[in-house]
Scaffold this motif. Structure first.
Motif, mmCIF file in Angstrom:
data_model
loop_
_atom_site.group_PDB
_atom_site.id
_atom_site.type_symbol
_atom_site.label_atom_id
_atom_site.label_comp_id
_atom_site.label_asym_id
_atom_site.label_seq_id
_atom_site.Cartn_x
_atom_site.Cartn_y
_atom_site.Cartn_z
ATOM 1 N N ALA A 263 0.834 -1.209 0.000
ATOM 2 C CA ALA A 263 0.000 0.000 0.000
ATOM 3 C C ALA A 263 0.866 1.255 0.000
ATOM 4 N N GLN B 84 0.852 6.636 -1.142
ATOM 5 C CA GLN B 84 -0.169 7.197 -0.271
ATOM 6 C C GLN B 84 0.348 7.200 1.156
ATOM 7 N N LEU C 77 -4.151 5.281 5.089
ATOM 8 C CA LEU C 77 -4.988 4.165 4.657
ATOM 9 C C LEU C 77 -6.277 4.202 5.466
ATOM 10 N N THR C 78 -7.402 4.143 4.787
ATOM 11 C CA THR C 78 -8.676 4.107 5.511
ATOM 12 C C THR C 78 -8.908 2.705 6.068
ATOM 13 N N SER D 200 -11.620 1.000 5.690
ATOM 14 C CA SER D 200 -12.210 0.227 4.599
ATOM 15 C C SER D 200 -11.137 -0.240 3.624
ATOM 16 N N GLY D 201 -10.147 0.614 3.389
ATOM 17 C CA GLY D 201 -9.024 0.237 2.535
ATOM 18 C C GLY D 201 -8.231 -0.912 3.132
ATOM 19 N N LEU E 28 -7.528 -4.533 1.554
ATOM 20 C CA LEU E 28 -6.136 -4.946 1.417
ATOM 21 C C LEU E 28 -5.913 -6.363 1.946
ATOM 22 N N ARG F 234 -9.071 7.567 8.550
ATOM 23 C CA ARG F 234 -7.743 7.402 7.957
ATOM 24 C C ARG F 234 -6.683 7.189 9.027
#
Length: 208
Positions: free
Chosen positions: A22, A27, A30-31, A33-34, A38, A94
């Motif tokens: 990631a 970036q 990271l959220t 949900s992300g 992942l 986040r």
């Protein structure tokens, strides 16, 4: 013959590798949900370990409650046998990737040490049939940990972390130890809640 790698070591390395991938996308955050996407929307047990570990990392106001409700949402999905889908109010939260990567690297090291003490045993406590009681316990503990009372989530969360670790490593003895820590934490949390109630009642009575 190559040395056999403990299941928990494979899982923790998977977490660390996923977070590094990631970060390669340039970036910085990271959220939640992300994170689910992942590691896999159906990786309930792995994500329960991850969020219980994240709950040990100090965060800004509201962080502990967000992680507690994330834990609850994952457990509900496990209970229903469905992929994990976090509501936007939680899933859009986040987290700093560099912090998560550093934490995951430490988890890999700790898991390697703990794997020497933990091994597959009493597997009936860690099989698929354990998902229902496991999910119900996590939901109960998560609701308690979400209460905005200082120090209420520390010991119960340690218990959940031990259970999650042991579930992934197929160690029923570890699950029993984690259950003991969790119930001890719930008893202490209950004492804190009762104490806070009586203090608030005394304050209201004094002002009356």
């Amino acid at each position: 013959m190559s040395e056999r790698v403990a299941p928990i070591s494979r899982y923790t390395r998977r977490i660390a590798s996923a977070l590094r991938r990631a970060a390669e996308g340039e970036q910085s955050h990271l959220t939640l949900s992300g994170l689910v996407l992942l590691l896999g929307p159906k990786a309930h047990r792995l994500l329960l370990l991850v969020v219980s570990l994240f709950n040990m990392i100090p965060g800004p106001p509201g962080y502990g409650g967000t992680i507690a409700w994330t834990t609850c949402a994952i457990a509900v999905a496990m209970l229903l046998g469905r992929p994990i889908r976090l509501p936007g109010i939680i899933g859009n939260r986040r987290l700093k990737l560099d912090m998560l990567i550093k934490a995951s690297d430490q988890v890999v090291k700790v898991a390697a040490v703990l794997a020497r003490l933990s091994r597959p045993r009493l597997r009936f406590l860690t099989g698929a049939a354990a998902n229902l009681p496991y999910a119900l316990l996590v939901i109960l503990v998560s609701v308690v940990m979400s209460l905005p009372i200082p120090f209420i989530n520390a010991i119960p969360n340690v218990g959940l972390c031990i259970i999650a670790f042991s579930m992934l490593n197929r160690d029923g003895i570890g699950v029993i130890v984690g259950l003991g820590a969790t119930f001890l934490g719930l008893m202490l949390a209950g004492g804190i809640i009762v104490g806070a109630y009586h203090l608030g009642l005394a304050a209201v009575t004094a002002l009356a």
